[in-house]
Design a protein around this motif. Structure first.
Motif, PDB file in Angstrom:
ATOM      1  N   LEU A 123      11.424   0.787  -9.862  1.00  0.00           N
ATOM      2  CA  LEU A 123      11.659   2.333  -9.668  1.00  0.00           C
ATOM      3  C   LEU A 123      10.837   2.690  -8.494  1.00  0.00           C
ATOM      4  O   LEU A 123      11.294   3.884  -8.097  1.00  0.00           O
ATOM      5  CB  LEU A 123      10.825   2.740 -11.077  1.00  0.00           C
ATOM      6  N   ALA A 124       9.836   1.946  -8.058  1.00  0.00           N
ATOM      7  CA  ALA A 124       9.343   2.505  -6.711  1.00  0.00           C
ATOM      8  C   ALA A 124      10.310   2.850  -5.567  1.00  0.00           C
ATOM      9  O   ALA A 124       9.891   3.692  -4.756  1.00  0.00           O
ATOM     10  CB  ALA A 124       8.071   1.406  -6.200  1.00  0.00           C
ATOM     11  N   GLU A 125      11.376   1.925  -5.760  1.00  0.00           N
ATOM     12  CA  GLU A 125      12.430   2.322  -4.799  1.00  0.00           C
ATOM     13  C   GLU A 125      13.054   3.566  -4.662  1.00  0.00           C
ATOM     14  O   GLU A 125      13.611   4.207  -3.726  1.00  0.00           O
ATOM     15  CB  GLU A 125      13.509   1.239  -4.881  1.00  0.00           C
ATOM     16  N   LEU A 126      12.803   4.225  -5.837  1.00  0.00           N
ATOM     17  CA  LEU A 126      13.417   5.637  -5.884  1.00  0.00           C
ATOM     18  C   LEU A 126      12.458   6.792  -5.301  1.00  0.00           C
ATOM     19  O   LEU A 126      12.889   7.756  -5.215  1.00  0.00           O
ATOM     20  CB  LEU A 126      13.598   5.971  -7.155  1.00  0.00           C
ATOM     21  N   ASN A 127      11.270   6.379  -4.856  1.00  0.00           N
ATOM     22  CA  ASN A 127      10.500   7.099  -4.123  1.00  0.00           C
ATOM     23  C   ASN A 127      10.622   7.035  -2.630  1.00  0.00           C
ATOM     24  O   ASN A 127      10.326   5.907  -2.136  1.00  0.00           O
ATOM     25  CB  ASN A 127       8.837   6.700  -4.623  1.00  0.00           C
ATOM     26  N   PRO A 128      11.049   8.195  -2.194  1.00  0.00           N
ATOM     27  CA  PRO A 128      11.410   8.072  -0.752  1.00  0.00           C
ATOM     28  C   PRO A 128       9.860   7.694   0.291  1.00  0.00           C
ATOM     29  O   PRO A 128      10.005   7.223   1.372  1.00  0.00           O
ATOM     30  CB  PRO A 128      11.726   9.382  -0.253  1.00  0.00           C
ATOM     31  N   LEU A 129       8.794   8.278  -0.367  1.00  0.00           N
ATOM     32  CA  LEU A 129       7.652   7.852   0.482  1.00  0.00           C
ATOM     33  C   LEU A 129       7.226   6.532   0.510  1.00  0.00           C
ATOM     34  O   LEU A 129       6.583   6.013   1.502  1.00  0.00           O
ATOM     35  CB  LEU A 129       6.388   8.640  -0.104  1.00  0.00           C
ATOM     36  N   TYR A 130       7.564   5.878  -0.236  1.00  0.00           N
ATOM     37  CA  TYR A 130       7.691   4.087  -0.463  1.00  0.00           C
ATOM     38  C   TYR A 130       8.160   3.532   0.694  1.00  0.00           C
ATOM     39  O   TYR A 130       7.664   2.861   1.708  1.00  0.00           O
ATOM     40  CB  TYR A 130       8.121   3.566  -1.635  1.00  0.00           C
ATOM     41  N   HIS A 131       9.226   4.081   1.216  1.00  0.00           N
ATOM     42  CA  HIS A 131      10.104   3.648   2.458  1.00  0.00           C
ATOM     43  C   HIS A 131       9.321   4.242   3.662  1.00  0.00           C
ATOM     44  O   HIS A 131       9.507   3.406   4.736  1.00  0.00           O
ATOM     45  CB  HIS A 131      11.506   3.963   2.322  1.00  0.00           C
ATOM     46  N   TYR A 132       8.802   5.492   3.696  1.00  0.00           N
ATOM     47  CA  TYR A 132       8.247   5.779   4.844  1.00  0.00           C
ATOM     48  C   TYR A 132       7.051   5.103   5.052  1.00  0.00           C
ATOM     49  O   TYR A 132       6.595   4.853   6.355  1.00  0.00           O
ATOM     50  CB  TYR A 132       7.526   7.481   4.633  1.00  0.00           C
ATOM     51  N   LEU A 133       6.374   4.490   3.975  1.00  0.00           N
ATOM     52  CA  LEU A 133       5.128   3.792   4.266  1.00  0.00           C
ATOM     53  C   LEU A 133       5.481   2.311   4.881  1.00  0.00           C
ATOM     54  O   LEU A 133       4.842   1.718   5.595  1.00  0.00           O
ATOM     55  CB  LEU A 133       4.488   3.659   2.860  1.00  0.00           C
ATOM     56  N   GLU A 134       6.631   2.065   4.386  1.00  0.00           N
ATOM     57  CA  GLU A 134       7.010   0.403   4.386  1.00  0.00           C
ATOM     58  C   GLU A 134       7.362   0.382   6.011  1.00  0.00           C
ATOM     59  O   GLU A 134       7.076  -0.719   6.773  1.00  0.00           O
ATOM     60  CB  GLU A 134       7.966  -0.069   3.646  1.00  0.00           C
ATOM     61  N   VAL A 135       8.251   1.192   6.593  1.00  0.00           N
ATOM     62  CA  VAL A 135       8.632   1.226   7.984  1.00  0.00           C
ATOM     63  C   VAL A 135       7.432   1.250   9.231  1.00  0.00           C
ATOM     64  O   VAL A 135       7.644   0.681  10.069  1.00  0.00           O
ATOM     65  CB  VAL A 135       9.594   2.243   8.438  1.00  0.00           C
ATOM     66  N   VAL A 136       6.284   1.529   8.866  1.00  0.00           N
ATOM     67  CA  VAL A 136       5.098   1.650   9.262  1.00  0.00           C
ATOM     68  C   VAL A 136       4.074   0.317   9.030  1.00  0.00           C
ATOM     69  O   VAL A 136       3.758  -0.262   9.885  1.00  0.00           O
ATOM     70  CB  VAL A 136       4.362   2.931   9.458  1.00  0.00           C
ATOM     71  N   ARG A 137       3.903   0.431   7.858  1.00  0.00           N
ATOM     72  CA  ARG A 137       2.859  -0.408   7.260  1.00  0.00           C
ATOM     73  C   ARG A 137       3.368  -1.984   7.301  1.00  0.00           C
ATOM     74  O   ARG A 137       2.615  -3.053   8.002  1.00  0.00           O
ATOM     75  CB  ARG A 137       2.499  -0.319   5.688  1.00  0.00           C
ATOM     76  N   ALA A 138       4.664  -2.361   7.026  1.00  0.00           N
ATOM     77  CA  ALA A 138       4.970  -3.689   7.285  1.00  0.00           C
ATOM     78  C   ALA A 138       4.893  -4.386   8.724  1.00  0.00           C
ATOM     79  O   ALA A 138       4.265  -5.517   8.757  1.00  0.00           O
ATOM     80  CB  ALA A 138       6.599  -3.734   6.917  1.00  0.00           C
ATOM     81  N   PRO A 139       5.329  -3.689   9.695  1.00  0.00           N
ATOM     82  CA  PRO A 139       5.025  -4.280  11.099  1.00  0.00           C
ATOM     83  C   PRO A 139       3.369  -4.212  11.276  1.00  0.00           C
ATOM     84  O   PRO A 139       3.094  -5.229  11.922  1.00  0.00           O
ATOM     85  CB  PRO A 139       5.890  -3.269  11.756  1.00  0.00           C
ATOM     86  N   MET A 140       2.856  -3.328  10.657  1.00  0.00           N
ATOM     87  CA  MET A 140       1.306  -3.526  10.940  1.00  0.00           C
ATOM     88  C   MET A 140       0.581  -4.494  10.458  1.00  0.00           C
ATOM     89  O   MET A 140      -0.517  -5.129  10.954  1.00  0.00           O
ATOM     90  CB  MET A 140       0.676  -1.890  10.660  1.00  0.00           C
ATOM     91  N   ILE A 141       1.175  -5.066   9.280  1.00  0.00           N
ATOM     92  CA  ILE A 141       0.313  -6.073   8.532  1.00  0.00           C
ATOM     93  C   ILE A 141       1.080  -7.442   8.737  1.00  0.00           C
ATOM     94  O   ILE A 141       0.916  -8.315   7.925  1.00  0.00           O
ATOM     95  CB  ILE A 141      -0.060  -5.583   7.286  1.00  0.00           C
ATOM     96  N   GLY A 142       2.278  -7.397   9.316  1.00  0.00           N
ATOM     97  CA  GLY A 142       2.976  -8.718   9.312  1.00  0.00           C
ATOM     98  C   GLY A 142       3.794  -8.956   8.432  1.00  0.00           C
ATOM     99  O   GLY A 142       4.013 -10.235   7.882  1.00  0.00           O
ATOM    100  N   ALA A 166      16.312  -4.287   6.215  1.00  0.00           N
ATOM    101  CA  ALA A 166      16.650  -3.023   6.744  1.00  0.00           C
ATOM    102  C   ALA A 166      16.953  -1.884   6.181  1.00  0.00           C
ATOM    103  O   ALA A 166      16.916  -0.903   6.654  1.00  0.00           O
ATOM    104  CB  ALA A 166      17.832  -3.732   7.651  1.00  0.00           C
ATOM    105  N   TYR A 167      17.184  -2.009   4.834  1.00  0.00           N
ATOM    106  CA  TYR A 167      17.642  -0.662   4.199  1.00  0.00           C
ATOM    107  C   TYR A 167      16.476   0.218   4.118  1.00  0.00           C
ATOM    108  O   TYR A 167      16.882   1.507   3.728  1.00  0.00           O
ATOM    109  CB  TYR A 167      17.796  -1.240   2.685  1.00  0.00           C
ATOM    110  N   HIS A 168      15.221  -0.209   4.227  1.00  0.00           N
ATOM    111  CA  HIS A 168      14.136   0.906   4.287  1.00  0.00           C
ATOM    112  C   HIS A 168      14.304   1.734   5.470  1.00  0.00           C
ATOM    113  O   HIS A 168      14.176   3.117   5.525  1.00  0.00           O
ATOM    114  CB  HIS A 168      12.739   0.374   4.652  1.00  0.00           C
ATOM    115  N   TRP A 169      14.621   1.350   6.696  1.00  0.00           N
ATOM    116  CA  TRP A 169      15.183   2.082   7.878  1.00  0.00           C
ATOM    117  C   TRP A 169      16.191   2.942   7.696  1.00  0.00           C
ATOM    118  O   TRP A 169      16.124   4.354   7.812  1.00  0.00           O
ATOM    119  CB  TRP A 169      15.417   1.059   9.092  1.00  0.00           C
ATOM    120  N   TRP A 170      17.280   2.522   7.008  1.00  0.00           N
ATOM    121  CA  TRP A 170      18.389   3.253   6.701  1.00  0.00           C
ATOM    122  C   TRP A 170      17.959   4.777   5.752  1.00  0.00           C
ATOM    123  O   TRP A 170      18.583   5.835   6.056  1.00  0.00           O
ATOM    124  CB  TRP A 170      19.549   2.561   6.143  1.00  0.00           C
TER     125      TRP A 170
END
Length: 282
Positions: free
Chosen positions: A226-245, A250-254
């Motif tokens: 259900l976290a996928e329904l939270n838009p802030l989760y996707h905002y976090l991921e597009v920055v956090r994922a590259p920072m921690i490897g 791709a759907y996070h970006w879209w």
């Protein structure tokens, strides 16, 4: 004291998308003003302080370590894996929540400047986002230290931090602009956003991980999705994922790009309808 109109055109001419867009562009071009004002805000806040803005970094680092140690034990996750997740999540969250909560009061807090300074209304929004970006830059020192203590395989994907940060800043602009106008007209919006932001902190994967919950049971795993329904989760991921490897689907970006376009349109509409009235509402 009489209110100063943000432009000299009558309301009928000000209530157009062109006038709203001109205000946004004109405010951006006044970068010397909002860069100086944002820097002055930080200097004023930490006047006579020895460490200055580093107190923000220290507070964020201490909280990240405390939460990382606690929840890594509760969820039985290795600290080297969980602490970067929590720390980077908090760093990004501080920027997001700052734009939301301070954005709601941005025009109210700058009543004097709005009534006396004949500048674009958007100048105050850029000032706030610039200040939050400076705080974000200070907190990135924690990430650098963390990567030295817990080395992670960071490849070329780390460059995705740049477009991720860019999208984050663009969203900070429309969030502060939209909620700033609405909260200036309806003063109950600000405390509601304060409470709502606090609630969103707990339902956003910052001190917990969706992958961990999905591994516990099918029922809990379903709820974690259900976290996928939270838009802030996707905002976090597009920055956090590259920072921690971590892997970044791709759907996070879209999703982030879609919300960015919709948010900008919403802020532009609010500027079109109520921009010229803000100086009377404050």
């Amino acid at each position: 004291m009489t209110a100063v109109q943000q432009d000299s055109a009558p309301p009928s001419q000000s209530m157009t998308f062109r006038a709203a867009w001109d205000d946004i562009v004109r405010g951006f071009k006044q970068h010397e003003l909002w860069l100086q004002l944002g820097w002055q805000d930080i200097k004023q806040r930490y006047r006579r302080s020895v460490l200055g803005p580093l107190w923000i970094t220290i507070a964020t680092g201490v909280m990240a370590v405390a939460l990382g140690l606690l929840y890594s034990v509760l969820f039985k996750i290795p600290l080297a894996e969980f602490l970067p997740h929590v720390t980077v999540g908090l760093i990004i969250w501080n920027f997001i929540s700052g734009c939301i909560k301070e954005g709601a009061d941005i025009f109210i807090d700058n009543e004097g400047l709005i009534k006396q300074l004949p500048s674009a209304l958007s100048v105050h929004v850029y000032r706030l986002v610039w200040k939050q970006a400076l705080f974000l830059g200070h907190n990135l020192v924690i990430w650098v230290i963390l990567m030295l203590v817990f080395p992670r395989p960071l490849g070329w994907d780390v460059l995705l931090i740049i477009p991720g940060m860019f999208l984050l800043i663009i969203n900070g602009v429309w969030v502060a602009m939209f909620f700033g106008i609405i909260a200036t007209r309806y003063r109950d919006v600000s405390p509601l956003l304060e409470a709502g932001t606090q609630l969103l902190f707990y339902v956003t994967p910052i001190v917990w991980m969706t992958s961990t919950l999905q591994n516990h049971s099918e029922e809990i795993g379903g709820r974690a999705r259900l976290a996928e329904l939270n838009p802030l989760y996707h905002y976090l991921e597009v920055v956090r994922a590259p920072m921690i490897g971590s892997d970044l689907p791709a759907y996070h970006w879209w999703i982030v790009i879609g919300f960015t376009v919709a948010g900008l349109a919403l802020a532009l509409l609010a500027m079109k309808q109520w921009r010229f009235r803000v100086s009377y509402w404050v």
